[in-house]
Design an enzyme around this catalytic site. Structure first.
Site, PDB file in Angstrom:
ATOM      1  N   HIS A  13      -1.159  -1.545  -4.047  1.00 14.29           N
ATOM      2  CA  HIS A  13      -2.443  -1.200  -3.433  1.00 14.29           C
ATOM      3  C   HIS A  13      -2.561   0.323  -3.330  1.00 14.29           C
ATOM      4  O   HIS A  13      -1.687   0.985  -2.776  1.00 14.29           O
ATOM      5  CB  HIS A  13      -2.506  -1.853  -2.050  1.00 14.29           C
ATOM      6  CG  HIS A  13      -3.818  -1.746  -1.360  1.00 14.29           C
ATOM      7  ND1 HIS A  13      -4.886  -2.574  -1.643  1.00 14.29           N
ATOM      8  CD2 HIS A  13      -4.248  -0.919  -0.374  1.00 14.29           C
ATOM      9  CE1 HIS A  13      -5.900  -2.273  -0.853  1.00 14.29           C
ATOM     10  NE2 HIS A  13      -5.548  -1.255  -0.071  1.00 14.29           N
ATOM     11  N   MET A  28      -9.132   7.802  -0.193  1.00  7.88           N
ATOM     12  CA  MET A  28      -9.995   8.186   0.939  1.00  7.88           C
ATOM     13  C   MET A  28     -10.597   9.559   0.692  1.00  7.88           C
ATOM     14  O   MET A  28      -9.903  10.459   0.217  1.00  7.88           O
ATOM     15  CB  MET A  28      -9.167   8.257   2.221  1.00  7.88           C
ATOM     16  CG  MET A  28      -8.439   6.986   2.556  1.00  7.88           C
ATOM     17  SD  MET A  28      -7.510   7.230   4.083  1.00  7.88           S
ATOM     18  CE  MET A  28      -6.686   5.640   4.190  1.00  7.88           C
ATOM     19  N   HIS A  77      -8.376   0.577  -3.821  1.00 11.37           N
ATOM     20  CA  HIS A  77      -9.263   0.411  -2.668  1.00 11.37           C
ATOM     21  C   HIS A  77      -9.984   1.734  -2.429  1.00 11.37           C
ATOM     22  O   HIS A  77      -9.408   2.680  -1.902  1.00 11.37           O
ATOM     23  CB  HIS A  77      -8.409   0.003  -1.452  1.00 11.37           C
ATOM     24  CG  HIS A  77      -9.187  -0.175  -0.191  1.00 11.37           C
ATOM     25  ND1 HIS A  77      -8.569  -0.307   1.044  1.00 11.37           N
ATOM     26  CD2 HIS A  77     -10.512  -0.269   0.056  1.00 11.37           C
ATOM     27  CE1 HIS A  77      -9.483  -0.458   1.973  1.00 11.37           C
ATOM     28  NE2 HIS A  77     -10.674  -0.436   1.407  1.00 11.37           N
ATOM     29  N   ASP A 134      -6.411  -6.350   4.811  1.00 12.04           N
ATOM     30  CA  ASP A 134      -5.770  -5.029   4.743  1.00 12.04           C
ATOM     31  C   ASP A 134      -5.734  -4.401   6.129  1.00 12.04           C
ATOM     32  O   ASP A 134      -6.775  -4.165   6.727  1.00 12.04           O
ATOM     33  CB  ASP A 134      -6.608  -4.170   3.776  1.00 12.04           C
ATOM     34  CG  ASP A 134      -6.031  -2.802   3.519  1.00 12.04           C
ATOM     35  OD1 ASP A 134      -4.946  -2.483   4.040  1.00 12.04           O
ATOM     36  OD2 ASP A 134      -6.678  -2.032   2.785  1.00 12.04           O
ATOM     37  N   MET A 175     -12.175   3.974  -0.507  1.00 12.46           N
ATOM     38  CA  MET A 175     -12.824   4.233   0.787  1.00 12.46           C
ATOM     39  C   MET A 175     -13.571   5.551   0.633  1.00 12.46           C
ATOM     40  O   MET A 175     -13.214   6.572   1.218  1.00 12.46           O
ATOM     41  CB  MET A 175     -11.764   4.295   1.899  1.00 12.46           C
ATOM     42  CG  MET A 175     -11.222   2.921   2.244  1.00 12.46           C
ATOM     43  SD  MET A 175      -9.719   3.001   3.236  1.00 12.46           S
ATOM     44  CE  MET A 175      -8.516   3.164   1.922  1.00 12.46           C
ATOM     45  N   ASP A 219      -4.825   3.321  -1.973  1.00  6.38           N
ATOM     46  CA  ASP A 219      -5.888   3.648  -1.014  1.00  6.38           C
ATOM     47  C   ASP A 219      -6.448   5.033  -1.273  1.00  6.38           C
ATOM     48  O   ASP A 219      -5.768   6.036  -1.058  1.00  6.38           O
ATOM     49  CB  ASP A 219      -5.312   3.633   0.407  1.00  6.38           C
ATOM     50  CG  ASP A 219      -5.118   2.228   0.935  1.00  6.38           C
ATOM     51  OD1 ASP A 219      -6.077   1.442   0.887  1.00  6.38           O
ATOM     52  OD2 ASP A 219      -4.004   1.930   1.415  1.00  6.38           O
ATOM     53  N   SER A 266       0.832  -1.204   0.000  1.00  7.89           N
ATOM     54  CA  SER A 266       0.000   0.000   0.000  1.00  7.89           C
ATOM     55  C   SER A 266       0.865   1.252   0.000  1.00  7.89           C
ATOM     56  O   SER A 266       1.584   1.528   0.959  1.00  7.89           O
ATOM     57  CB  SER A 266      -0.915   0.023   1.223  1.00  7.89           C
ATOM     58  OG  SER A 266      -1.447   1.325   1.370  1.00  7.89           O
ATOM     59  N   MET A 285     -11.461  -6.168   5.946  1.00  8.95           N
ATOM     60  CA  MET A 285     -10.591  -5.201   6.629  1.00  8.95           C
ATOM     61  C   MET A 285     -10.182  -5.755   7.998  1.00  8.95           C
ATOM     62  O   MET A 285     -11.020  -6.198   8.776  1.00  8.95           O
ATOM     63  CB  MET A 285     -11.311  -3.862   6.825  1.00  8.95           C
ATOM     64  CG  MET A 285     -11.514  -3.046   5.557  1.00  8.95           C
ATOM     65  SD  MET A 285      -9.990  -2.653   4.651  1.00  8.95           S
ATOM     66  CE  MET A 285      -9.078  -1.662   5.840  1.00  8.95           C
TER      67      MET A 285
HETATM   68  C1  DX5 Z   1      -6.221   1.547   5.771  1.00 13.24           C
HETATM   69  C2  DX5 Z   1      -5.755   1.248   4.381  1.00 13.24           C
HETATM   70  C3  DX5 Z   1      -4.601   0.326   4.341  1.00 13.24           C
HETATM   71  C4  DX5 Z   1      -3.343   0.836   4.956  1.00 13.24           C
HETATM   72  C5  DX5 Z   1      -2.619  -0.329   5.557  1.00 13.24           C
HETATM   73  O1  DX5 Z   1      -7.431   2.184   5.736  1.00 13.24           O
HETATM   74  O2  DX5 Z   1      -6.794   0.671   3.632  1.00 13.24           O
HETATM   75  O3  DX5 Z   1      -4.348  -0.139   3.020  1.00 13.24           O
HETATM   76  O4  DX5 Z   1      -2.504   1.489   4.049  1.00 13.24           O
HETATM   77  O5  DX5 Z   1      -1.536   0.146   6.248  1.00 13.24           O
HETATM   78  P1  DX5 Z   1      -0.691  -0.716   7.267  1.00 13.24           P
HETATM   79  O6  DX5 Z   1      -0.177  -1.897   6.525  1.00 13.24           O
HETATM   80  O7  DX5 Z   1       0.373   0.240   7.683  1.00 13.24           O
HETATM   81  O8  DX5 Z   1      -1.614  -1.096   8.390  1.00 13.24           O
HETATM   82 ZN    ZN Z   2      -6.384  -0.383   1.650  1.00 12.23          ZN
END
Ligand code: DX5
Ligand code: ZN
Length: 225
Positions: A33, A37, A66, A182, A68, A35, A8, A144
């Protein structure tokens, strides 16, 4: 079933993002990955289309996107246009029918001309039963293992029971749907996670903090990916 590491970039050093992405590729990774948000579905805001579009120009990795974000249906084409290979949305964030969002994703082509892979995700508090009706229609279910929104959290152990139950369910139903997890992955817990039945493992901090190339190689050696 092949085990896949999906690093990620949320945890990457954005001053040298391109170099770090090259390091995960050199280490043997096939996935990245991404992310996204929106500050609504989750409290934080990360990055979106322009960042992905820019990274796409330098990388042929599979962009495991991903979302969110609230009402993810709005952005399927845009993320495909910017380089997504797979799009995962949250069941909790879909307005209207999640089945329609899945169809929308699967009817959309990536920049590589391939059909997007569709994923559906549930937060730690959402019962597994809610996602099961979609299991046959998606390519991947993302369970998750932390509350979505931030990197660097600790894995919630109970979420691995969900992974075990989900893999049992899929096997019973004769489905080869991928299970992605994740959040909170470390070199110490990754084998337990794979043994629970997950086969796509997202890791942010554990890959990007420290020596990215070495971390990638360590993880891939452990999971045999
Ligand atoms: C959290 C994200 C993850 C995050 C994981 O909301 O979806 O993908 O980057 O990070 P680590 O591996 O540091 O927990
Ligand atoms: Zn993620």
């Amino acid at each position: 079933m092949k085990n896949i590491l999906s690093p990620s970039i949320l945890a990457a050093d954005f001053n040298v993002l391109g170099e770090q992405i090259k390091a995960v590729k050199e280490g043997g990774c096939e996935y990245l990955h991404v992310d996204v948000m929106d500050g609504m579905f989750v409290p934080s805001i990360s990055f979106g289309m322009p960042v992905m579009e820019s990274v796409r120009k330098q990388s042929d990795l599979f962009f495991d996107t991903h979302l969110m974000i609230e009402d993810p249906d709005r952005y399927v084409e845009e993320f495909a246009r910017c380089g997504a290979d797979g799009i995962t949305f949250h069941l909790e964030a879909a307005r209207g029918s999640a089945a329609d969002v899945i169809k929308h994703i699967k009817n959309t082509k990536s920049l590589k001309g391939e059909t997007l892979r569709a994923g559906i995700s549930i937060k730690p508090g959402t019962p597994l039963e809610e996602v099961l009706p979609f299991a046959a229609d998606v390519d991947m279910i993302l369970v998750m293992t932390v509350e979505p929104g931030f990197g660097g959290q600790k894995l919630i152990p109970e979420t691995l029971d969900k992974v075990r139950q989900l893999r049992e369910y899929l096997t019973r139903e004769g489905l080869d749907t991928d299970i992605e997890i994740d959040g909170g992955v470390t070199k110490e817990n990754i084998m337990e996670i794979c043994n629970a039945g997950a086969n796509i493992i997202v890791a942010g901090s554990a890959v990007f903090k420290g020596d990215v190339l070495q971390n990638t190689r360590d993880f891939l050696q452990m999971i045999g990916g």
